[in-house]
Motif scaffolding. Structure first.
Motif: not given
Length: 328
Positions: A213-218, A311-320
């Protein structure tokens, strides 16, 4: 679950990434992918002081109970061998990897006793576990897909994946080297070819660009700064970047960081900073870019006092939108 979760499991020196994305079309309403699996060596997890644990154990304790997609970015022990253990407990619906069926059909079990050093031993076991992992999927009738630069996928609602590497030329080179290796019958020549392929394997990694949703992960596997030569830099801009090669000095360059412009960087270095992982020059480069820096383990660095964590957890939402939490 309203957001995507991206979890970097603490597997010590290695990488294991769990992705969970809400989608009612999948079991329990969640699409689940595992990208690399860390090591299967018992000694890697003998010291639990920093919270290390094998991927399979993490999935049993914290996971959603199924795997829709498993991804092997490249064939090295600290990335693929833990996948095999996890796949035996949670058979994935599909496998993404880099070798075509033609090469897989030429492969055969390798004698690990041939190894003359630790690197050869690890690589031989990785190649054997790769074959076992592929066979496991095929026995269950689940697809094994060979990925190349230019492939694009809609994984689930709101989540797309673009494959940036390996390029066609790198894919041909990988196939050729694997064909030569498995066709070699003379022991000394076999070991020379084994070590040559081992030394090049990092830059045959899959480089995946996720967009939620617009958040980019490489996620570049173990690709180092030289491995991006065939990647158009205009595709690299990302909010979250998992730095390649465990943050060793060759993991990225100033030019690469300028193209990515990450707001957050994850470094999968071990607590003992084996092989000069989490190199000071790399960490300085990240800091100078103003990116927030996170670690899957607890590397011993001046001024860094991370709590032991699984662990290390990211919560990822829209637009960054990104937020990080260590799971203790």
């Amino acid at each position: 679950m309203e957001h995507m979760k991206l979890t970097f499991v603490n597997v010590g020196y290695g990488e294991a990434i769990l992705l969970e994305c809400p989608d009612p079309r999948f079991a329990d309403g969640v699409f689940v992918a595992v990208i690399d699996g860390g090591s299967s060596e018992a000694e890697e997890f003998s010291d639990h002081f920093t919270g290390r644990l094998p991927l399979a154990e993490y999935l049993h304790n914290y996971g959603p109970g199924h795997i829709d997609l498993m991804v092997s970015t490249h064939i090295h022990e600290d990335h693929i061998c833990g996948l095999l253990s996890a796949a035996r407990d949670f058979v994935p619906g599909a496998l993404w990897q880099t070798l075509p069926e033609e090469i897989a059909s030429r492969m055969h079990p390798l004698d690990a006793s041939l190894a003359q050093n630790d690197s050869q031993d690890k690589f031989l076991r990785a190649l054997n576990d790769y074959q076992s992992l592929r066979s496991l999927l095929e026995q269950h009738g689940n697809p094994v897909l060979t990925l190349r630069a230019g492939n694009t996928f809609e994984l689930c609602q709101g989540l797309t994946c673009q494959v940036l590497a390996p390029s066609p030329s790198k894919a041909v080179e990988l196939e050729s080297r694997c064909r030569d290796l498995f066709g070699e019958t003379e022991s000394d020549e076999f070991l020379k070819k084994l070590s040559a392929l081992d030394s090049r394997m990092n830059n045959y990694s899959l480089i995946l660009l996720l967009d939620y949703q617009g958040t980019r992960i490489l996620l570049p596997g173990d690709t180092n700064r030289l491995g991006y030569e065939d990647v158009d830099p205009t595709y690299l801009k990302s909010d979250l970047f998992k730095v390649g090669h465990h943050g060793q000095k060759d993991g990225a360059s100033e030019e690469l960081m300028a193209a990515i412009r990450p707001r957050a960087v994850v470094c999968c270095a071990s607590s003992d900073r084996r092989y000069n992982s989490a190199h000071p020059d790399m960490l300085r480069m990240i800091a100078e870019r103003g990116a927030a820096l996170y670690f899957s383990d607890c590397p011993q660095l001046p001024g860094l006092d991370l709590p032991p964590h699984h662990a290390l957890t990211f919560t990822v939402g829209a637009a960054g939108v990104l937020s990080a939490q260590y799971i203790v």
